[in-house]
Write a protein that holds these residues in place. Structure first.
Motif, PDB file in Angstrom:
ATOM      1  N   ALA A  70       0.887  -1.096  -0.138  1.00 13.05           N
ATOM      2  CA  ALA A  70      -0.106   0.012  -0.042  1.00 13.05           C
ATOM      3  C   ALA A  70       0.856   1.133  -0.012  1.00 13.05           C
ATOM      4  N   GLY A  71       2.109   1.471   0.740  1.00 16.19           N
ATOM      5  CA  GLY A  71       2.772   2.416   0.747  1.00 16.19           C
ATOM      6  C   GLY A  71       3.629   2.474  -0.634  1.00 16.19           C
ATOM      7  N   PHE A  72       3.853   1.605  -1.211  1.00 22.98           N
ATOM      8  CA  PHE A  72       4.411   1.486  -2.575  1.00 22.98           C
ATOM      9  C   PHE A  72       3.414   2.091  -3.393  1.00 22.98           C
ATOM     10  N   ALA A  77       2.570   7.127  -6.556  1.00 24.02           N
ATOM     11  CA  ALA A  77       1.348   8.160  -7.090  1.00 24.02           C
ATOM     12  C   ALA A  77       2.138   9.565  -6.643  1.00 24.02           C
ATOM     13  N   GLY A  78       2.540   9.751  -5.425  1.00 30.05           N
ATOM     14  CA  GLY A  78       3.218  10.681  -4.995  1.00 30.05           C
ATOM     15  C   GLY A  78       4.540  11.348  -5.958  1.00 30.05           C
ATOM     16  N   MET A  79       5.368  10.476  -6.287  1.00 29.51           N
ATOM     17  CA  MET A  79       6.272  10.809  -7.119  1.00 29.51           C
ATOM     18  C   MET A  79       5.632  11.340  -8.530  1.00 29.51           C
ATOM     19  N   TRP A  96      -7.146  -6.761  -4.121  1.00 29.95           N
ATOM     20  CA  TRP A  96      -6.980  -5.276  -3.538  1.00 29.95           C
ATOM     21  C   TRP A  96      -6.100  -4.584  -3.922  1.00 29.95           C
ATOM     22  N   ARG A  97      -5.000  -5.108  -4.318  1.00 28.72           N
ATOM     23  CA  ARG A  97      -3.747  -4.355  -4.913  1.00 28.72           C
ATOM     24  C   ARG A  97      -4.218  -3.389  -6.264  1.00 28.72           C
ATOM     25  N   LEU A  98      -4.806  -3.958  -7.177  1.00 34.33           N
ATOM     26  CA  LEU A  98      -5.062  -3.217  -8.413  1.00 34.33           C
ATOM     27  C   LEU A  98      -6.502  -2.318  -8.057  1.00 34.33           C
ATOM     28  N   ARG A  99      -7.439  -2.539  -6.932  1.00 38.17           N
ATOM     29  CA  ARG A  99      -8.281  -1.680  -6.632  1.00 38.17           C
ATOM     30  C   ARG A  99      -7.461  -0.523  -5.836  1.00 38.17           C
ATOM     31  N   ASP A 100      -6.645  -0.945  -4.961  1.00 46.78           N
ATOM     32  CA  ASP A 100      -5.716   0.346  -4.222  1.00 46.78           C
ATOM     33  C   ASP A 100      -5.046   1.151  -5.293  1.00 46.78           C
ATOM     34  N   CYS A 101      -4.373   0.603  -6.368  1.00 54.45           N
ATOM     35  CA  CYS A 101      -3.706   1.472  -7.531  1.00 54.45           C
ATOM     36  C   CYS A 101      -4.768   2.390  -7.999  1.00 54.45           C
ATOM     37  N   LEU A 102      -6.049   1.910  -8.582  1.00 55.20           N
ATOM     38  CA  LEU A 102      -6.883   2.612  -9.204  1.00 55.20           C
ATOM     39  C   LEU A 102      -7.456   3.847  -8.300  1.00 55.20           C
ATOM     40  N   GLU A 103      -7.657   3.654  -7.019  1.00 57.15           N
ATOM     41  CA  GLU A 103      -8.030   4.662  -6.057  1.00 57.15           C
ATOM     42  C   GLU A 103      -6.998   5.488  -6.001  1.00 57.15           C
ATOM     43  N   LEU A 108      -4.562  10.413 -12.745  1.00 55.83           N
ATOM     44  CA  LEU A 108      -2.933  10.304 -13.111  1.00 55.83           C
ATOM     45  C   LEU A 108      -3.110   9.643 -14.309  1.00 55.83           C
ATOM     46  N   GLU A 109      -2.177   9.863 -15.635  1.00 56.84           N
ATOM     47  CA  GLU A 109      -2.008   9.025 -16.564  1.00 56.84           C
ATOM     48  C   GLU A 109      -1.384   7.889 -16.400  1.00 56.84           C
ATOM     49  N   VAL A 110      -1.981   6.796 -16.416  1.00 52.76           N
ATOM     50  CA  VAL A 110      -1.456   5.499 -16.238  1.00 52.76           C
ATOM     51  C   VAL A 110      -1.491   4.668 -17.518  1.00 52.76           C
ATOM     52  N   VAL A 111      -0.596   3.976 -18.106  1.00 52.00           N
ATOM     53  CA  VAL A 111      -0.387   3.102 -18.868  1.00 52.00           C
ATOM     54  C   VAL A 111      -0.283   1.598 -18.718  1.00 52.00           C
TER      55      VAL A 111
END
Length: 155
Positions: A70-72, A77-79, A96-103, A108-111
């Motif tokens: 989650a910190g990763f 996202a912060g960078m 949960w990892r994908l859901r967390d990334c989406l949130e 942000l622009e994500v490929v």
């Protein structure tokens, strides 16, 4: 006050362990115009004090791993929000990892890039590396790509 800068891009490489994400990320850093940072979930795990982690019971250890991941996500996202371009190397082996990334990456622009590798080649790479339990990658295959939606895919 610092002037506002536009957020950077995130190239999210998702694949099982030993699929070639880190090798692809290193090549992208060479090939892409402008500065990019390679941020890997393995690098974040390597920052943790191993001796203390090994002494934990399984439930506590799993919670430490969840918080690390989650910190990763938040660090990436912060960078990007600070204007940096990121090549993110991850294993989305739990829903949960994908859901967390989406949130945390909303706005942000994500490929989103799927990195695939044949099971026989995964076994060969795991044995050659020697730092992974044989069969780890194959056990991750079903969940890592379960969502089935990518902007790009590499095999």
């Amino acid at each position: 006050m610092e002037p506002a800068v536009p957020p950077g891009w995130i190239i999210l490489l998702n694949g099982v362990s030993s699929a070639g994400k880190s090798s692809l990320a290193r090549q992208l850093l060479i090939d892409l115009a402008g500065p990019y940072f390679h941020m890997s979930v393995d690098m974040f795990g390597a920052m943790r004090a191993d001796a203390a982690t090994h002494a934990l019971d399984n439930a506590t250890h799993q919670e430490v791993l969840r918080r690390t991941r989650a910190g990763f996500h938040r660090a990436v996202a912060g960078m990007a929000r600070a204007g940096n371009h990121i090549v993110m190397d991850h294993v989305l082996s739990e829903p949960w990892r994908l859901r967390d990334c989406l949130e945390v990456m909303a706005g942000l622009e994500v490929v989103f890039v799927g990195v695939h590798c044949a099971p026989a080649e995964l076994r060969r790479r795991e044995l050659a590396r020697g730092d992974r339990e044989p069969g780890t990658a194959e056990r991750q295959l079903e969940q890592v790509h379960a969502h089935g939606v990518y902007d790009l895919g590499f095999r």
